[in-house]
Write a protein that holds these residues in place. Sequence first.
Motif, PDB file in Angstrom:
ATOM      1  N   LEU A  38       0.823  -1.208   0.000  1.00  0.00           N
ATOM      2  CA  LEU A  38       0.000   0.000   0.000  1.00  0.00           C
ATOM      3  C   LEU A  38       0.862   1.265   0.000  1.00  0.00           C
ATOM      4  CD1 LEU A  38      -2.827  -1.075   2.475  1.00  0.00           C
ATOM      5  CD2 LEU A  38      -2.981  -0.838  -0.015  1.00  0.00           C
ATOM      6  N   ILE A  39       1.985   1.220   0.695  1.00  0.00           N
ATOM      7  CA  ILE A  39       2.900   2.367   0.668  1.00  0.00           C
ATOM      8  C   ILE A  39       3.417   2.580  -0.746  1.00  0.00           C
ATOM      9  CG2 ILE A  39       5.165   3.183   1.424  1.00  0.00           C
ATOM     10  CD1 ILE A  39       4.583   1.864   4.135  1.00  0.00           C
ATOM     11  N   GLN A  40       3.825   1.474  -1.396  1.00  0.00           N
ATOM     12  CA  GLN A  40       4.308   1.595  -2.769  1.00  0.00           C
ATOM     13  C   GLN A  40       3.206   2.057  -3.719  1.00  0.00           C
ATOM     14  OE1 GLN A  40       6.573  -2.452  -2.954  1.00  0.00           O
ATOM     15  NE2 GLN A  40       7.583  -1.038  -4.362  1.00  0.00           N
ATOM     16  N   GLU A  41       2.001   1.557  -3.490  1.00  0.00           N
ATOM     17  CA  GLU A  41       0.889   1.835  -4.413  1.00  0.00           C
ATOM     18  C   GLU A  41       0.405   3.271  -4.318  1.00  0.00           C
ATOM     19  OE1 GLU A  41      -2.049   0.520  -7.293  1.00  0.00           O
ATOM     20  OE2 GLU A  41      -0.117  -0.241  -6.619  1.00  0.00           O
ATOM     21  N   PHE A  42       0.345   3.823  -3.094  1.00  0.00           N
ATOM     22  CA  PHE A  42      -0.299   5.120  -2.913  1.00  0.00           C
ATOM     23  C   PHE A  42       0.642   6.246  -2.478  1.00  0.00           C
ATOM     24  CE2 PHE A  42      -3.753   2.002  -2.161  1.00  0.00           C
ATOM     25  CZ  PHE A  42      -4.596   2.396  -3.186  1.00  0.00           C
ATOM     26  N   ALA A  43       1.807   5.919  -1.949  1.00  0.00           N
ATOM     27  CA  ALA A  43       2.685   6.967  -1.431  1.00  0.00           C
ATOM     28  C   ALA A  43       3.924   7.205  -2.296  1.00  0.00           C
ATOM     29  CB  ALA A  43       3.122   6.636   0.000  1.00  0.00           C
ATOM     30  N   LEU A  44       4.248   6.261  -3.173  1.00  0.00           N
ATOM     31  CA  LEU A  44       5.468   6.377  -3.958  1.00  0.00           C
ATOM     32  C   LEU A  44       5.151   6.405  -5.443  1.00  0.00           C
ATOM     33  CD1 LEU A  44       7.670   3.759  -2.050  1.00  0.00           C
ATOM     34  CD2 LEU A  44       7.491   6.219  -1.632  1.00  0.00           C
ATOM     35  N   GLY A  45       5.980   7.105  -6.185  1.00  0.00           N
ATOM     36  CA  GLY A  45       5.811   7.183  -7.623  1.00  0.00           C
ATOM     37  C   GLY A  45       6.444   6.000  -8.328  1.00  0.00           C
ATOM     38  N   TYR A  46       6.201   5.925  -9.639  1.00  0.00           N
ATOM     39  CA  TYR A  46       6.705   4.795 -10.418  1.00  0.00           C
ATOM     40  C   TYR A  46       8.225   4.735 -10.407  1.00  0.00           C
ATOM     41  CZ  TYR A  46       7.700   1.730 -14.348  1.00  0.00           C
ATOM     42  OH  TYR A  46       8.184   0.710 -15.135  1.00  0.00           O
ATOM     43  N   TYR A  81      13.045  -9.645  -1.671  1.00  0.00           N
ATOM     44  CA  TYR A  81      12.157  -9.749  -2.837  1.00  0.00           C
ATOM     45  C   TYR A  81      10.808 -10.369  -2.467  1.00  0.00           C
ATOM     46  CZ  TYR A  81      12.432 -14.829  -3.292  1.00  0.00           C
ATOM     47  OH  TYR A  81      12.299 -16.178  -3.074  1.00  0.00           O
ATOM     48  N   SER A  82      10.812 -11.228  -1.427  1.00  0.00           N
ATOM     49  CA  SER A  82       9.586 -11.921  -1.036  1.00  0.00           C
ATOM     50  C   SER A  82       8.579 -10.998  -0.356  1.00  0.00           C
ATOM     51  CB  SER A  82       9.912 -13.097  -0.106  1.00  0.00           C
ATOM     52  OG  SER A  82      10.438 -12.641   1.129  1.00  0.00           O
ATOM     53  N   LEU A  83       8.971  -9.752  -0.069  1.00  0.00           N
ATOM     54  CA  LEU A  83       8.075  -8.799   0.579  1.00  0.00           C
ATOM     55  C   LEU A  83       7.463  -7.812  -0.408  1.00  0.00           C
ATOM     56  CD1 LEU A  83      10.304  -7.943   3.693  1.00  0.00           C
ATOM     57  CD2 LEU A  83       8.527  -9.700   3.515  1.00  0.00           C
ATOM     58  N   LEU A  84       7.849  -7.896  -1.665  1.00  0.00           N
ATOM     59  CA  LEU A  84       7.407  -6.934  -2.673  1.00  0.00           C
ATOM     60  C   LEU A  84       6.426  -7.590  -3.643  1.00  0.00           C
ATOM     61  CD1 LEU A  84      10.910  -5.429  -3.535  1.00  0.00           C
ATOM     62  CD2 LEU A  84       9.234  -4.525  -1.895  1.00  0.00           C
ATOM     63  N   HIS A  85       5.482  -6.783  -4.157  1.00  0.00           N
ATOM     64  CA  HIS A  85       4.513  -7.288  -5.132  1.00  0.00           C
ATOM     65  C   HIS A  85       4.284  -6.244  -6.204  1.00  0.00           C
ATOM     66  CE1 HIS A  85       3.813 -10.086  -1.791  1.00  0.00           C
ATOM     67  NE2 HIS A  85       3.420 -10.917  -2.731  1.00  0.00           N
ATOM     68  N   GLY A  86       3.901  -6.724  -7.387  1.00  0.00           N
ATOM     69  CA  GLY A  86       3.805  -5.844  -8.533  1.00  0.00           C
ATOM     70  C   GLY A  86       2.412  -5.363  -8.882  1.00  0.00           C
ATOM     71  N   GLY A  87       1.403  -5.787  -8.149  1.00  0.00           N
ATOM     72  CA  GLY A  87       0.047  -5.352  -8.453  1.00  0.00           C
ATOM     73  C   GLY A  87      -0.951  -5.996  -7.521  1.00  0.00           C
ATOM     74  N   TRP A  88      -2.230  -5.551  -7.623  1.00  0.00           N
ATOM     75  CA  TRP A  88      -3.259  -6.049  -6.722  1.00  0.00           C
ATOM     76  C   TRP A  88      -3.492  -7.545  -6.893  1.00  0.00           C
ATOM     77  CZ3 TRP A  88      -5.115  -3.821  -2.559  1.00  0.00           C
ATOM     78  CH2 TRP A  88      -5.025  -2.439  -2.439  1.00  0.00           C
TER      79      TRP A  88
END
Length: 242
Positions: A38-46, A81-88
């Motif tokens: 959620l931090i990556q999705e809504f608080a950080l840019g591409y 890497y196991s804590l990161l995801h690329g989409g919903w």
Amino acid sequence: MRTPQTGGAPFRPQRREPPINLPPVVLAALGVLFAIFLIQEFALGYATNLMIWQEFGFLPARYVHPLGEQGLSWLWSPLTYSLLHGGWSHIIFNAIWLAIFGAPVARRIGAVRFLTLWLTSAVASAFFFAATDWGAVSVLIGASGVVSAYMGAACRFVFAGGRFLPQAHLGRRLSISEVFADPTARAFVLVWLVGNLLVAVGVSFVGISAASIAWQAHVGGFLFGFLAFPLFDVKTPRTLVF
């Protein structure tokens, strides 16, 4: 005036089950995964997310060159890497399977060994991915390798005696030969492995491109959890029902 009396057993208030009956360590793991996403999705840019994926995602090409030339990302990326995801769809799919298979594993081996299995299976699935695609510049992210390890571990006990959730963690640990002698366990393992091998040759499922699925990490994690589970299952459950 007499006090009213009732016959039979004394009244005991019925215990209310929690709405989400998952072990705390599984809930915590899900919370961490979704918080990061959620931090990556809504608080950080591409651009920032791309930098995070490159720095904390697993990249096989890092290990082709001298490690000192790559900074320190070669050291932590086999775990982070196991804590990161690329989409919903990526995180929801992994979260569902983590809840289903992580719960009985956590109930059986406890929080500390559950997390230890997470760390070791993340490394194992990452380097299985690297070994089958050595020097690749593609970035591996996602908890699917770890989730696959919990699937493999669960296969060693959830099918014993045909028991299902939430009592599955009480099952006897099956040997490898016993797993393949059990029709249900054998079917689950074979269907799962065949599905991933079909992805390996380019077959897509439910609209997801095969090229975007790291089948190598899935297979590596599953094999690690399936084969190494006895190392983590060192304590017999207190109550065994046969």
